[in-house]
Design a protein around this motif. Structure first.
Motif, PDB file in Angstrom:
ATOM      1  N   ALA A 174       0.843  -1.206   0.000  1.00 47.62           N
ATOM      2  CA  ALA A 174       0.000   0.000   0.000  1.00 47.62           C
ATOM      3  C   ALA A 174       0.876   1.253   0.000  1.00 47.62           C
ATOM      4  CB  ALA A 174      -0.924  -0.007   1.221  1.00 47.62           C
ATOM      5  N   HIS A 175       1.965   1.213   0.758  1.00 46.46           N
ATOM      6  CA  HIS A 175       2.894   2.347   0.814  1.00 46.46           C
ATOM      7  C   HIS A 175       3.562   2.531  -0.546  1.00 46.46           C
ATOM      8  CE1 HIS A 175       6.700   4.416   2.093  1.00 46.46           C
ATOM      9  NE2 HIS A 175       5.796   5.159   2.704  1.00 46.46           N
ATOM     10  N   ALA A 176       4.019   1.419  -1.141  1.00 45.33           N
ATOM     11  CA  ALA A 176       4.692   1.498  -2.445  1.00 45.33           C
ATOM     12  C   ALA A 176       3.733   1.966  -3.538  1.00 45.33           C
ATOM     13  CB  ALA A 176       5.280   0.129  -2.806  1.00 45.33           C
ATOM     14  N   ARG A 177       2.451   1.711  -3.378  1.00 45.47           N
ATOM     15  CA  ARG A 177       1.457   2.144  -4.370  1.00 45.47           C
ATOM     16  C   ARG A 177       0.982   3.562  -4.111  1.00 45.47           C
ATOM     17  NH1 ARG A 177      -0.966  -2.838  -6.690  1.00 45.47           N
ATOM     18  NH2 ARG A 177      -3.150  -2.251  -6.736  1.00 45.47           N
ATOM     19  N   GLY A 178       1.517   4.191  -3.083  1.00 46.17           N
ATOM     20  CA  GLY A 178       1.150   5.569  -2.775  1.00 46.17           C
ATOM     21  C   GLY A 178      -0.190   5.686  -2.072  1.00 46.17           C
ATOM     22  N   ARG A 179      -0.690   4.586  -1.559  1.00 44.23           N
ATOM     23  CA  ARG A 179      -1.990   4.625  -0.857  1.00 44.23           C
ATOM     24  C   ARG A 179      -1.839   4.975   0.612  1.00 44.23           C
ATOM     25  NH1 ARG A 179      -6.549   2.531  -2.988  1.00 44.23           N
ATOM     26  NH2 ARG A 179      -7.305   2.086  -0.887  1.00 44.23           N
ATOM     27  N   LEU A 180      -0.609   4.853   1.147  1.00 46.37           N
ATOM     28  CA  LEU A 180      -0.372   5.181   2.556  1.00 46.37           C
ATOM     29  C   LEU A 180       0.802   6.145   2.659  1.00 46.37           C
ATOM     30  CD1 LEU A 180      -0.405   1.681   4.380  1.00 46.37           C
ATOM     31  CD2 LEU A 180      -2.216   3.422   4.439  1.00 46.37           C
ATOM     32  N   ALA A 181       0.620   7.224   3.400  1.00 42.07           N
ATOM     33  CA  ALA A 181       1.745   8.117   3.690  1.00 42.07           C
ATOM     34  C   ALA A 181       2.632   7.437   4.736  1.00 42.07           C
ATOM     35  CB  ALA A 181       1.204   9.434   4.241  1.00 42.07           C
ATOM     36  N   ASP A 182       3.863   7.969   4.909  1.00 44.89           N
ATOM     37  CA  ASP A 182       4.801   7.363   5.869  1.00 44.89           C
ATOM     38  C   ASP A 182       4.170   7.189   7.251  1.00 44.89           C
ATOM     39  OD1 ASP A 182       6.621   7.391   3.882  1.00 44.89           O
ATOM     40  OD2 ASP A 182       7.874   9.008   4.714  1.00 44.89           O
ATOM     41  N   GLU A 183       3.475   8.260   7.698  1.00 46.24           N
ATOM     42  CA  GLU A 183       2.948   8.175   9.077  1.00 46.24           C
ATOM     43  C   GLU A 183       1.764   7.214   9.176  1.00 46.24           C
ATOM     44  OE1 GLU A 183       3.309  10.876   7.298  1.00 46.24           O
ATOM     45  OE2 GLU A 183       1.411  11.942   7.143  1.00 46.24           O
ATOM     46  N   GLU A 184       1.032   7.061   8.069  1.00 44.55           N
ATOM     47  CA  GLU A 184      -0.069   6.080   8.091  1.00 44.55           C
ATOM     48  C   GLU A 184       0.506   4.657   8.143  1.00 44.55           C
ATOM     49  OE1 GLU A 184      -3.692   8.050   5.577  1.00 44.55           O
ATOM     50  OE2 GLU A 184      -1.818   7.666   4.495  1.00 44.55           O
ATOM     51  N   GLN A 185       1.577   4.455   7.386  1.00 49.89           N
ATOM     52  CA  GLN A 185       2.241   3.148   7.415  1.00 49.89           C
ATOM     53  C   GLN A 185       2.737   2.860   8.843  1.00 49.89           C
ATOM     54  OE1 GLN A 185       5.193   0.812   4.659  1.00 49.89           O
ATOM     55  NE2 GLN A 185       6.337   2.504   5.521  1.00 49.89           N
ATOM     56  N   ALA A 186       3.377   3.853   9.442  1.00 54.06           N
ATOM     57  CA  ALA A 186       3.900   3.679  10.806  1.00 54.06           C
ATOM     58  C   ALA A 186       2.749   3.400  11.783  1.00 54.06           C
ATOM     59  CB  ALA A 186       4.681   4.917  11.228  1.00 54.06           C
ATOM     60  N   GLY A 187       1.615   4.066  11.576  1.00 53.96           N
ATOM     61  CA  GLY A 187       0.456   3.872  12.461  1.00 53.96           C
ATOM     62  C   GLY A 187      -0.058   2.438  12.383  1.00 53.96           C
ATOM     63  N   LEU A 188      -0.126   1.887  11.162  1.00 56.10           N
ATOM     64  CA  LEU A 188      -0.623   0.511  11.010  1.00 56.10           C
ATOM     65  C   LEU A 188       0.364  -0.488  11.605  1.00 56.10           C
ATOM     66  CD1 LEU A 188      -2.205   0.690   7.444  1.00 56.10           C
ATOM     67  CD2 LEU A 188      -3.390   0.399   9.619  1.00 56.10           C
ATOM     68  N   ILE A 189       1.655  -0.223  11.411  1.00 61.63           N
ATOM     69  CA  ILE A 189       2.655  -1.126  12.011  1.00 61.63           C
ATOM     70  C   ILE A 189       2.568  -1.028  13.541  1.00 61.63           C
ATOM     71  CG2 ILE A 189       5.148  -1.554  12.273  1.00 61.63           C
ATOM     72  CD1 ILE A 189       5.393  -0.836   9.261  1.00 61.63           C
ATOM     73  N   GLY A 190       2.289   0.173  14.041  1.00 68.08           N
ATOM     74  CA  GLY A 190       2.095   0.358  15.483  1.00 68.08           C
ATOM     75  C   GLY A 190       0.931  -0.488  15.997  1.00 68.08           C
ATOM     76  N   GLU A 191      -0.172  -0.561  15.205  1.00 63.55           N
ATOM     77  CA  GLU A 191      -1.315  -1.409  15.597  1.00 63.55           C
ATOM     78  C   GLU A 191      -0.871  -2.868  15.682  1.00 63.55           C
ATOM     79  OE1 GLU A 191      -4.351  -0.701  16.560  1.00 63.55           O
ATOM     80  OE2 GLU A 191      -4.193   1.461  16.234  1.00 63.55           O
ATOM     81  N   LEU A 192      -0.059  -3.286  14.695  1.00 67.53           N
ATOM     82  CA  LEU A 192       0.434  -4.672  14.705  1.00 67.53           C
ATOM     83  C   LEU A 192       1.323  -4.913  15.933  1.00 67.53           C
ATOM     84  CD1 LEU A 192       0.811  -7.451  13.375  1.00 67.53           C
ATOM     85  CD2 LEU A 192       2.580  -6.448  11.914  1.00 67.53           C
ATOM     86  N   GLN A 193       2.091  -3.898  16.288  1.00 60.59           N
ATOM     87  CA  GLN A 193       2.979  -4.063  17.458  1.00 60.59           C
ATOM     88  C   GLN A 193       2.201  -4.207  18.769  1.00 60.59           C
ATOM     89  OE1 GLN A 193       5.370  -0.706  16.342  1.00 60.59           O
ATOM     90  NE2 GLN A 193       7.157  -1.996  15.868  1.00 60.59           N
ATOM     91  N   ARG A 194       0.928  -3.763  18.776  1.00 62.55           N
ATOM     92  CA  ARG A 194       0.089  -3.927  19.981  1.00 62.55           C
ATOM     93  C   ARG A 194      -0.467  -5.342  20.094  1.00 62.55           C
ATOM     94  NH1 ARG A 194      -4.759  -1.191  19.467  1.00 62.55           N
ATOM     95  NH2 ARG A 194      -5.206  -1.721  21.606  1.00 62.55           N
ATOM     96  N   VAL A 195      -0.473  -6.076  18.974  1.00 60.38           N
ATOM     97  CA  VAL A 195      -1.132  -7.386  18.952  1.00 60.38           C
ATOM     98  C   VAL A 195      -0.568  -8.376  19.976  1.00 60.38           C
ATOM     99  CG1 VAL A 195      -1.399  -9.461  17.485  1.00 60.38           C
ATOM    100  CG2 VAL A 195      -2.160  -7.225  16.667  1.00 60.38           C
ATOM    101  N   PRO A 196       0.768  -8.495  20.142  1.00 59.52           N
ATOM    102  CA  PRO A 196       1.266  -9.478  21.117  1.00 59.52           C
ATOM    103  C   PRO A 196       0.687  -9.283  22.519  1.00 59.52           C
ATOM    104  CG  PRO A 196       3.053  -8.731  19.716  1.00 59.52           C
ATOM    105  CD  PRO A 196       1.869  -7.892  19.369  1.00 59.52           C
ATOM    106  N   ALA A 197       0.561  -8.043  22.982  1.00 60.33           N
ATOM    107  CA  ALA A 197       0.010  -7.807  24.324  1.00 60.33           C
ATOM    108  C   ALA A 197      -1.467  -8.223  24.382  1.00 60.33           C
ATOM    109  CB  ALA A 197       0.161  -6.335  24.701  1.00 60.33           C
TER     110      ALA A 197
END
Ligand code: F6R
Length: 344
Positions: A174-197
């Motif tokens: 999505a980032h490579a296709r220009g559908r996500l800005a850097d901070e949106e990409q970081a936000g989604l990865i942040g959501e994934l980082q919450r998953v283990p807890a």
């Protein structure tokens, strides 16, 4: 906790999932380690469609991954059983990306399908848990899951790490296709980082231990879910077949009233997975037909809230635990279902 709970590999591997997912995210989401994923995203950025090929739990991961890719990257995907895909040897269409998933990296049909696709000139991506496997070595690009060795035949941590890898692929594309800005990409990865807890909360609550009693006498279990939860319904059914040897199948929620409802009754149970919006009549009909276990935010097996594309990483955990406890209550060797082996 009973002795069985402590001695089975399946239980240990369920409990290891938060750490396995954390490792997988760390391996791919750091600025240095993102290089591999960036290459894959570059390859897939121009694709008009994806073909994903796998068997068993890996195919269920691909089906959940399809929902992630479509929602996050607007990239449509087809998912095939490797053995069936090999019976349709079409020349690769232009602008098609190919992803082959196998936790062992050894499944014969998946490996053969990948080799045949490469021989027809396509570049292929593998998602595998074993770096030294033939699938990982021969693919043009590899996204490794970092589940660690998985011993139990019913796959658990290899499955959830595949989901994490597929989410990272979806976000990177999505980032490579220009559908996500850097901070949106970081936000989604942040959501994934919450998953283990959040996974940890489900494991600690262990609600499935009590709920599994409801399956002591049942002859069959129907699993139903809509959208991405259909993939998880199928995965929940697969776990129950393997660990508890109870006949079980997963269906799209909207399909249940088109046949399988007739099989329900006092000696059967249903498991409804995730959001049921728009399918209230089906849920009523299932409830009227017999015992029901609900998996969701306010269900019998509670799942904390996350964003929709990540929900499968959480909803599958209580289903793995349910299968484990149902099998352990029946005194079965949950790790070694008869006739099955770890790599086919
Ligand atoms: C189910 C399970 C199997 C495998 C299938 C594919 O719990 O483990 O269904 O998913 O045999 O195996 P891999 O992923 O190694 O290709």
């Amino acid at each position: 906790m009973s002795t069985a709970v402590r001695t089975h590999h399946m239980w240990r591997e369920i409990v290891e999932q938060p750490e396995a997912v954390r490792r997988t995210v760390e391996a791919h989401a750091g600025s240095e380690s993102r290089k591999g994923l960036t290459e894959v995203a570059k390859l897939l950025a121009d694709a008009e469609r994806l073909v994903m090929v796998a068997h068993g739990a890996s195919r269920h991961a691909a089906l959940a991954g399809r929902a992630m890719l479509e929602a996050v990257a607007a990239l449509p995907a087809d998912v095939s059983f490797a053995s069936e895909y090999r019976l349709r040897p079409l020349p690769p269409r232009p602008k098609t990306g190919f992803v082959f998933l196998s936790q062992s990296g050894e499944t014969a049909d998946t490996l053969a399908a990948m080799r045949e696709t490469k021989a027809r000139g396509a570049k292929v991506v593998a998602v595998s848990n074993v770096a030294a496997s033939p699938l990982a070595r021969e693919a043009d690009y590899v996204v490794l899951t970092h589940a660690g060795a998985e011993v139990s035949v019913p796959a658990t941590k290899s499955f959830t790490t595949q989901l994490a890898a597929l989410f990272l692929i979806a976000v990177s594309v999505a980032h490579a296709r220009g559908r996500l800005a850097d901070e949106e990409q970081a936000g989604l990865i942040g959501e994934l980082q919450r998953v283990p807890a959040l996974m940890q909360e489900i494991i600690a609550a262990n609600e499935a231990e009590k709920v599994a009693m409801a399956l002591d006498q049942v002859r069959a279990v129907l699993f139903a879910g809509a959208g991405v939860n259909y993939a998880i319904a199928m995965e929940g059914a697969l776990k129950l077949k393997e660990a508890a040897r109870i006949p079980a199948e997963g269906f799209p929620l909207g399909e249940v009233r088109h046949g399988s409802l007739a099989l329900l009754g006092a000696d059967a149970a249903s498991v409804i997975v995730g959001d049921t919006e728009g399918q209230e009549h089906t849920v009523e009909a299932i409830r009227a037909a017999g015992k029901v276990i609900v998996v969701g935010e306010n269900g019998d097996l509670k799942v904390p809230k996350t964003i929709a594309p990540l929900a499968p990483l959480l909803t599958v955990v209580p289903l793995q635990m349910l299968a484990y406890h149902a099998g352990a209550r029946r005194g079965l060797d949950v790790d070694r279902p008869p006739g099955l082996v770890k790599a086919v």
